[in-house]
Design a protein around this motif. Structure first.
Motif: not given
Length: 262
Positions: A171-185
Protein backbone atom coordinates in the motif's frame (compact mmCIF):
# COMPACT_ATOMS: atom_id res chain seq x y z
CA UNK A 1 10.87 -18.99 -32.79
CA UNK A 2 14.11 -17.33 -31.68
CA UNK A 3 17.00 -18.98 -29.88
CA UNK A 4 18.67 -16.62 -27.38
CA UNK A 5 21.59 -16.89 -25.00
CA UNK A 6 20.84 -16.57 -21.30
CA UNK A 7 23.12 -16.27 -18.30
CA UNK A 8 22.32 -16.32 -14.59
CA UNK A 9 24.80 -14.41 -12.44
CA UNK A 10 24.99 -13.97 -8.67
CA UNK A 11 25.81 -10.28 -8.21
CA UNK A 12 27.43 -8.66 -5.17
CA UNK A 13 28.89 -12.02 -4.19
CA UNK A 14 32.23 -13.83 -4.51
CA UNK A 15 30.60 -17.28 -4.64
CA UNK A 16 27.51 -18.88 -6.09
CA UNK A 17 24.35 -19.05 -4.00
CA UNK A 18 25.18 -15.64 -2.49
CA UNK A 19 24.30 -12.10 -3.44
CA UNK A 20 21.44 -11.40 -5.85
CA UNK A 21 20.78 -13.63 -8.87
CA UNK A 22 19.95 -11.89 -12.15
CA UNK A 23 19.17 -13.31 -15.57
CA UNK A 24 20.96 -11.65 -18.49
CA UNK A 25 19.74 -12.01 -22.07
CA UNK A 26 22.02 -10.46 -24.74
CA UNK A 27 20.08 -9.29 -27.81
CA UNK A 28 21.06 -8.09 -31.28
CA UNK A 29 17.78 -6.13 -31.58
CA UNK A 30 14.93 -5.37 -29.20
CA UNK A 31 12.02 -7.79 -28.92
CA UNK A 32 8.55 -6.42 -28.31
CA UNK A 33 7.97 -5.27 -24.73
CA UNK A 34 5.41 -7.98 -24.03
CA UNK A 35 7.92 -10.68 -24.97
CA UNK A 36 10.59 -9.14 -22.71
CA UNK A 37 8.12 -9.11 -19.82
CA UNK A 38 7.13 -12.74 -20.41
CA UNK A 39 10.78 -13.83 -20.39
CA UNK A 40 11.28 -12.04 -17.07
CA UNK A 41 8.12 -13.65 -15.68
CA UNK A 42 9.32 -17.09 -16.82
CA UNK A 43 12.75 -16.54 -15.19
CA UNK A 44 10.99 -15.52 -11.96
CA UNK A 45 14.04 -13.71 -10.56
CA UNK A 46 13.91 -10.25 -9.04
CA UNK A 47 15.31 -8.87 -12.31
CA UNK A 48 16.07 -9.95 -15.85
CA UNK A 49 18.29 -7.57 -17.84
CA UNK A 50 18.36 -7.26 -21.62
CA UNK A 51 20.96 -5.34 -23.59
CA UNK A 52 21.58 -4.39 -27.23
CA UNK A 53 24.90 -3.05 -28.54
CA UNK A 54 24.56 0.30 -30.31
CA UNK A 55 27.84 1.74 -31.60
CA UNK A 56 30.15 2.19 -28.57
CA UNK A 57 27.56 1.63 -25.85
CA UNK A 58 24.96 -0.90 -24.75
CA UNK A 59 21.29 -0.05 -24.36
CA UNK A 60 20.01 -1.80 -21.23
CA UNK A 61 16.57 -2.49 -19.74
CA UNK A 62 15.48 -4.34 -16.58
CA UNK A 63 12.27 -6.25 -15.83
CA UNK A 64 10.93 -7.80 -12.64
CA UNK A 65 8.40 -10.64 -13.08
CA UNK A 66 5.71 -7.93 -13.15
CA UNK A 67 7.05 -4.62 -14.52
CA UNK A 68 9.91 -2.78 -16.20
CA UNK A 69 11.90 -0.74 -13.66
CA UNK A 70 13.80 2.55 -13.92
CA UNK A 71 17.11 1.30 -12.53
CA UNK A 72 18.62 -1.96 -11.32
CA UNK A 73 22.11 -2.13 -9.88
CA UNK A 74 22.67 -5.86 -9.43
CA UNK A 75 21.45 -6.76 -12.93
CA UNK A 76 23.68 -4.03 -14.42
CA UNK A 77 26.64 -5.45 -12.49
CA UNK A 78 25.67 -8.93 -13.74
CA UNK A 79 25.38 -7.67 -17.33
CA UNK A 80 28.86 -6.17 -17.12
CA UNK A 81 30.17 -9.46 -15.71
CA UNK A 82 28.67 -11.31 -18.70
CA UNK A 83 30.23 -8.90 -21.20
CA UNK A 84 33.65 -8.98 -19.54
CA UNK A 85 33.79 -12.72 -18.84
CA UNK A 86 31.69 -14.37 -21.57
CA UNK A 87 30.95 -12.00 -24.45
CA UNK A 88 34.46 -10.85 -25.30
CA UNK A 89 34.40 -7.21 -24.17
CA UNK A 90 38.06 -6.15 -24.01
CA UNK A 91 38.21 -2.68 -22.46
CA UNK A 92 38.08 -1.85 -18.73
CA UNK A 93 35.08 0.52 -18.88
CA UNK A 94 31.64 -0.39 -20.21
CA UNK A 95 29.13 2.27 -21.25
CA UNK A 96 25.50 1.36 -20.71
CA UNK A 97 22.57 3.64 -21.52
CA UNK A 98 19.06 3.41 -20.09
CA UNK A 99 16.21 5.40 -21.60
CA UNK A 100 14.90 5.73 -18.03
CA UNK A 101 18.12 6.51 -16.11
CA UNK A 102 20.64 7.86 -18.63
CA UNK A 103 24.33 6.97 -18.76
CA UNK A 104 25.48 4.11 -16.51
CA UNK A 105 29.14 3.12 -16.65
CA UNK A 106 30.81 0.03 -15.18
CA UNK A 107 34.56 -0.15 -14.53
CA UNK A 108 36.51 -3.38 -14.08
CA UNK A 109 39.39 -3.45 -11.59
CA UNK A 110 41.22 -5.83 -9.30
CA UNK A 111 38.70 -5.20 -6.49
CA UNK A 112 35.62 -5.96 -8.58
CA UNK A 113 33.14 -4.13 -10.79
CA UNK A 114 32.24 -0.51 -10.03
CA UNK A 115 28.89 0.93 -11.06
CA UNK A 116 28.76 4.66 -11.83
CA UNK A 117 25.13 5.67 -11.20
CA UNK A 118 23.27 8.95 -10.65
CA UNK A 119 22.82 9.93 -7.00
CA UNK A 120 19.20 9.80 -5.93
CA UNK A 121 17.35 12.91 -4.78
CA UNK A 122 16.39 12.32 -1.15
CA UNK A 123 14.09 14.30 1.14
CA UNK A 124 13.22 13.79 4.81
CA UNK A 125 9.56 12.96 5.33
CA UNK A 126 7.16 12.37 8.19
CA UNK A 127 6.69 8.85 9.58
CA UNK A 128 3.04 7.99 8.91
CA UNK A 129 0.78 5.38 10.51
CA UNK A 130 0.84 3.59 7.14
CA UNK A 131 4.62 3.21 7.45
CA UNK A 132 4.44 2.11 11.08
CA UNK A 133 2.06 -0.70 10.16
CA UNK A 134 4.56 -2.36 7.80
CA UNK A 135 7.04 -3.60 10.39
CA UNK A 136 7.23 -4.91 13.94
CA UNK A 137 10.00 -2.48 14.89
CA UNK A 138 9.42 1.26 14.90
CA UNK A 139 11.51 3.41 12.54
CA UNK A 140 13.13 6.58 13.89
CA UNK A 141 13.38 8.50 10.58
CA UNK A 142 11.91 8.37 7.09
CA UNK A 143 13.14 9.64 3.72
CA UNK A 144 11.76 9.59 0.19
CA UNK A 145 13.84 9.09 -2.93
CA UNK A 146 12.58 9.23 -6.50
CA UNK A 147 11.16 5.72 -6.38
CA UNK A 148 11.71 4.27 -2.89
CA UNK A 149 10.80 4.99 0.72
CA UNK A 150 13.65 4.70 3.25
CA UNK A 151 12.96 3.92 6.91
CA UNK A 152 15.86 4.29 9.36
CA UNK A 153 15.85 2.02 12.42
CA UNK A 154 17.68 2.15 15.73
CA UNK A 155 20.36 -0.46 15.12
CA UNK A 156 21.55 -3.42 13.03
CA UNK A 157 19.75 -5.95 15.20
CA UNK A 158 16.43 -4.26 14.37
CA UNK A 159 17.15 -4.86 10.68
CA UNK A 160 18.17 -8.49 11.24
CA UNK A 161 15.08 -9.29 13.31
CA UNK A 162 12.63 -7.20 11.27
CA UNK A 163 9.22 -8.81 10.77
CA UNK A 164 7.14 -7.36 7.96
CA UNK A 165 3.65 -7.33 6.44
CA UNK A 166 3.91 -7.49 2.64
CA UNK A 167 0.24 -6.61 2.14
CA UNK A 168 0.73 -3.36 4.06
CA UNK A 169 4.03 -2.63 2.28
CA UNK A 170 2.12 -2.98 -1.03
CA UNK A 171 0.00 0.00 0.00
CA UNK A 172 3.04 2.31 0.24
CA UNK A 173 3.26 4.62 -2.78
CA UNK A 174 6.79 3.60 -3.83
CA UNK A 175 8.67 1.03 -5.90
CA UNK A 176 9.78 -0.46 -2.61
CA UNK A 177 10.62 0.16 1.04
CA UNK A 178 14.23 0.20 2.26
CA UNK A 179 14.89 -0.56 5.92
CA UNK A 180 18.31 0.60 7.12
CA UNK A 181 20.43 1.22 10.21
CA UNK A 182 24.01 1.95 11.21
CA UNK A 183 26.11 -1.20 10.95
CA UNK A 184 28.23 -2.94 13.56
CA UNK A 185 31.07 -4.12 11.28
CA UNK A 186 30.19 -2.06 8.18
CA UNK A 187 29.02 1.55 7.95
CA UNK A 188 25.36 0.71 7.29
CA UNK A 189 23.08 -2.24 6.68
CA UNK A 190 19.78 -2.56 4.88
CA UNK A 191 16.97 -4.74 3.57
CA UNK A 192 14.71 -4.05 0.59
CA UNK A 193 11.03 -4.99 0.18
CA UNK A 194 9.30 -4.51 -3.18
CA UNK A 195 6.02 -6.45 -3.35
CA UNK A 196 4.66 -3.52 -5.41
CA UNK A 197 6.85 -4.69 -8.32
CA UNK A 198 6.75 -8.44 -7.67
CA UNK A 199 9.83 -8.68 -5.41
CA UNK A 200 8.82 -9.57 -1.82
CA UNK A 201 12.38 -9.17 -0.45
CA UNK A 202 15.29 -8.43 -2.78
CA UNK A 203 18.56 -10.17 -1.81
CA UNK A 204 20.87 -7.25 -2.73
CA UNK A 205 19.62 -4.00 -4.28
CA UNK A 206 22.31 -1.93 -5.99
CA UNK A 207 19.94 0.87 -7.00
CA UNK A 208 18.80 1.31 -3.38
CA UNK A 209 22.35 2.32 -2.53
CA UNK A 210 22.06 5.40 -4.75
CA UNK A 211 19.49 6.49 -2.14
CA UNK A 212 21.20 5.11 0.96
CA UNK A 213 24.67 6.47 0.20
CA UNK A 214 23.84 10.20 0.43
CA UNK A 215 21.82 9.58 3.61
CA UNK A 216 24.61 7.73 5.39
CA UNK A 217 27.37 9.95 3.97
CA UNK A 218 25.71 12.89 5.69
CA UNK A 219 25.03 11.00 8.92
CA UNK A 220 28.55 9.57 9.23
CA UNK A 221 30.47 12.51 7.78
CA UNK A 222 32.32 10.58 5.10
CA UNK A 223 31.82 9.82 1.42
CA UNK A 224 33.30 6.31 1.14
CA UNK A 225 31.18 3.70 2.91
CA UNK A 226 30.95 -0.04 3.39
CA UNK A 227 27.54 -1.66 3.31
CA UNK A 228 25.84 -5.01 3.67
CA UNK A 229 22.34 -6.09 2.74
CA UNK A 230 21.02 -8.45 5.39
CA UNK A 231 18.81 -10.70 3.30
CA UNK A 232 19.02 -14.49 3.65
CA UNK A 233 21.56 -14.64 0.78
CA UNK A 234 23.33 -11.43 1.84
CA UNK A 235 25.61 -9.17 -0.15
CA UNK A 236 28.54 -6.79 0.33
CA UNK A 237 29.02 -3.41 -1.33
CA UNK A 238 31.39 -0.46 -1.18
CA UNK A 239 29.80 2.90 -1.97
CA UNK A 240 31.35 6.28 -2.66
CA UNK A 241 29.44 9.54 -2.97
CA UNK A 242 30.84 11.73 -5.76
CA UNK A 243 28.42 14.64 -5.81
CA UNK A 244 25.73 13.87 -8.41
CA UNK A 245 27.09 10.35 -8.95
CA UNK A 246 27.50 7.31 -6.72
CA UNK A 247 30.06 4.55 -7.29
CA UNK A 248 28.97 1.12 -6.06
CA UNK A 249 31.52 -1.70 -6.12
CA UNK A 250 30.93 -5.43 -5.83
CA UNK A 251 31.81 -8.80 -7.30
CA UNK A 252 29.86 -11.31 -9.38
CA UNK A 253 30.02 -15.00 -10.30
CA UNK A 254 28.36 -16.98 -13.09
CA UNK A 255 25.90 -19.69 -12.07
CA UNK A 256 24.34 -20.68 -15.41
CA UNK A 257 24.86 -20.32 -19.15
CA UNK A 258 22.25 -21.63 -21.58
CA UNK A 259 19.72 -21.08 -24.37
CA UNK A 260 16.08 -20.08 -24.34
CA UNK A 261 13.57 -20.52 -27.19
CA UNK A 262 10.95 -17.80 -27.55
Amino acid sequence: MKELKIYQVDAFSEKIFGGNPAAIVPLTAWLEDGKLQKIAMENNLSETAFYVKEEEQYQIRWFTPKVEVDLCGHATLASAHVLFEHEGFQRDILHFYSHRSGNLNVKKSTIGLTLDFPTDTVERTKISNEMLGCFTHKPIEAYRGKTDLVLVFQNEEDIRQLQFDLEKIKLIDARGVIATAKGEEVDFVSRFFGPQVGVPEDPVTGSAHTTLTPIWAEKLGKNKLTARQLSQRGGALTCELLGERVEITGKAVTYLEGRIFV
